[in-house]
Design a protein around this motif. Structure first.
Motif, PDB file in Angstrom:
ATOM      1  N   VAL A  84       7.959   0.201  -0.695  1.00 37.08           N
ATOM      2  CA  VAL A  84       7.553  -0.556   0.482  1.00 37.08           C
ATOM      3  C   VAL A  84       6.833   0.402   1.426  1.00 37.08           C
ATOM      4  O   VAL A  84       7.393   1.414   1.839  1.00 37.08           O
ATOM      5  CB  VAL A  84       8.777  -1.183   1.188  1.00 37.08           C
ATOM      6  N   LEU A  85       5.574   0.091   1.762  1.00 35.41           N
ATOM      7  CA  LEU A  85       4.777   0.944   2.641  1.00 35.41           C
ATOM      8  C   LEU A  85       5.054   0.606   4.095  1.00 35.41           C
ATOM      9  O   LEU A  85       4.932  -0.554   4.504  1.00 35.41           O
ATOM     10  CB  LEU A  85       3.287   0.764   2.364  1.00 35.41           C
ATOM     11  N   ALA A  90      -5.747   2.748   4.582  1.00 36.31           N
ATOM     12  CA  ALA A  90      -6.873   1.942   5.061  1.00 36.31           C
ATOM     13  C   ALA A  90      -7.399   0.985   3.999  1.00 36.31           C
ATOM     14  O   ALA A  90      -7.510  -0.198   4.224  1.00 36.31           O
ATOM     15  CB  ALA A  90      -7.987   2.856   5.545  1.00 36.31           C
ATOM     16  N   SER A  91      -7.739   1.493   2.845  1.00 35.37           N
ATOM     17  CA  SER A  91      -8.388   0.628   1.870  1.00 35.37           C
ATOM     18  C   SER A  91      -8.423   1.312   0.517  1.00 35.37           C
ATOM     19  O   SER A  91      -8.217   2.510   0.404  1.00 35.37           O
ATOM     20  CB  SER A  91      -9.814   0.325   2.333  1.00 35.37           C
ATOM     21  N   ASP A  92      -8.690   0.532  -0.491  1.00 35.40           N
ATOM     22  CA  ASP A  92      -8.911   1.074  -1.823  1.00 35.40           C
ATOM     23  C   ASP A  92     -10.400   1.126  -2.134  1.00 35.40           C
ATOM     24  O   ASP A  92     -10.785   1.260  -3.283  1.00 35.40           O
ATOM     25  CB  ASP A  92      -8.212   0.204  -2.877  1.00 35.40           C
ATOM     26  N   GLY A 107      -6.826  11.364   0.546  1.00 41.87           N
ATOM     27  CA  GLY A 107      -5.968  11.004   1.670  1.00 41.87           C
ATOM     28  C   GLY A 107      -5.043   9.842   1.388  1.00 41.87           C
ATOM     29  O   GLY A 107      -4.256   9.462   2.248  1.00 41.87           O
ATOM     30  N   ASN A 108      -5.136   9.250   0.202  1.00 42.27           N
ATOM     31  CA  ASN A 108      -4.248   8.136  -0.123  1.00 42.27           C
ATOM     32  C   ASN A 108      -2.882   8.612  -0.587  1.00 42.27           C
ATOM     33  O   ASN A 108      -1.999   7.810  -0.812  1.00 42.27           O
ATOM     34  CB  ASN A 108      -4.866   7.255  -1.213  1.00 42.27           C
ATOM     35  N   ALA A 113       6.552   5.586   3.146  1.00 40.91           N
ATOM     36  CA  ALA A 113       7.133   4.478   2.395  1.00 40.91           C
ATOM     37  C   ALA A 113       8.604   4.751   2.092  1.00 40.91           C
ATOM     38  O   ALA A 113       9.095   5.860   2.275  1.00 40.91           O
ATOM     39  CB  ALA A 113       6.366   4.268   1.099  1.00 40.91           C
ATOM     40  N   PHE A 114       9.273   3.714   1.645  1.00 40.33           N
ATOM     41  CA  PHE A 114      10.629   3.864   1.145  1.00 40.33           C
ATOM     42  C   PHE A 114      10.767   3.013  -0.108  1.00 40.33           C
ATOM     43  O   PHE A 114       9.940   2.151  -0.388  1.00 40.33           O
ATOM     44  CB  PHE A 114      11.676   3.479   2.206  1.00 40.33           C
ATOM     45  N   THR A 115      11.810   3.272  -0.856  1.00 41.60           N
ATOM     46  CA  THR A 115      12.055   2.535  -2.086  1.00 41.60           C
ATOM     47  C   THR A 115      13.170   1.532  -1.857  1.00 41.60           C
ATOM     48  O   THR A 115      14.247   1.896  -1.403  1.00 41.60           O
ATOM     49  CB  THR A 115      12.438   3.500  -3.222  1.00 41.60           C
ATOM     50  N   SER A 116      12.888   0.288  -2.152  1.00 38.33           N
ATOM     51  CA  SER A 116      13.890  -0.773  -2.051  1.00 38.33           C
ATOM     52  C   SER A 116      14.444  -1.030  -3.447  1.00 38.33           C
ATOM     53  O   SER A 116      13.699  -1.219  -4.397  1.00 38.33           O
ATOM     54  CB  SER A 116      13.243  -2.042  -1.491  1.00 38.33           C
TER      55      SER A 116
END
Length: 130
Positions: A84-85, A90-92, A107-108, A113-116
């Protein structure tokens, strides 16, 4: 192609602001710089050729184990994780020269984020959140 136009516009005494339309910028990028709007390329994982057979065999092994050991439904657990971000990037997409087969974005990698982790039981129960 005419850099002197900028000097003429700067020396002009009118209050009008010089504006360039978005379509004009797109045409300049496409025709002069030979750029195109591209999506980032990523390595993809392909499922194995025998994935259906592997799933069927896993189902049979699970069914046999449940029958042999007389297992209760609540003992069968499914667990899955997803990222989960918190701050999406910004974009792909980026601009790249036309004809390039591989387009990389820099920069991507810096993601917040974390992991659910979600766990469910076959008898419709769930684990409590920690």
């Amino acid at each position: 192609m005419n850099p002197e136009i900028w000097e003429t516009l700067q020396n002009r005494q009118s209050a009008a602001t010089f504006k360039i339309s978005l379509s004009m910028v797109q045409i300049y990028l496409r025709r002069t710089l030979k750029w195109s709007y591209r999506a980032s390329t990523k390595a993809t994982l392909k499922p194995p050729l025998a994935w259906e057979q592997n799933c069927y065999e896993a189902f049979l092994r699970l069914g046999f184990t449940v029958h042999r050991d007389n297992m209760h439904q609540s003992w069968i657990v499914n667990c899955d994780q997803t990222g989960v971000l918190l701050i999406p990037t910004a974009s792909d997409h980026t601009c790249s020269l036309r004809g390039f087969k591989r387009v990389e974005l820099h920069g991507n990698e810096e993601k917040h984020a974390f992991t659910s982790s979600i766990t469910t039981f076959l008898d419709c129960g769930t684990l409590p959140a920690l």
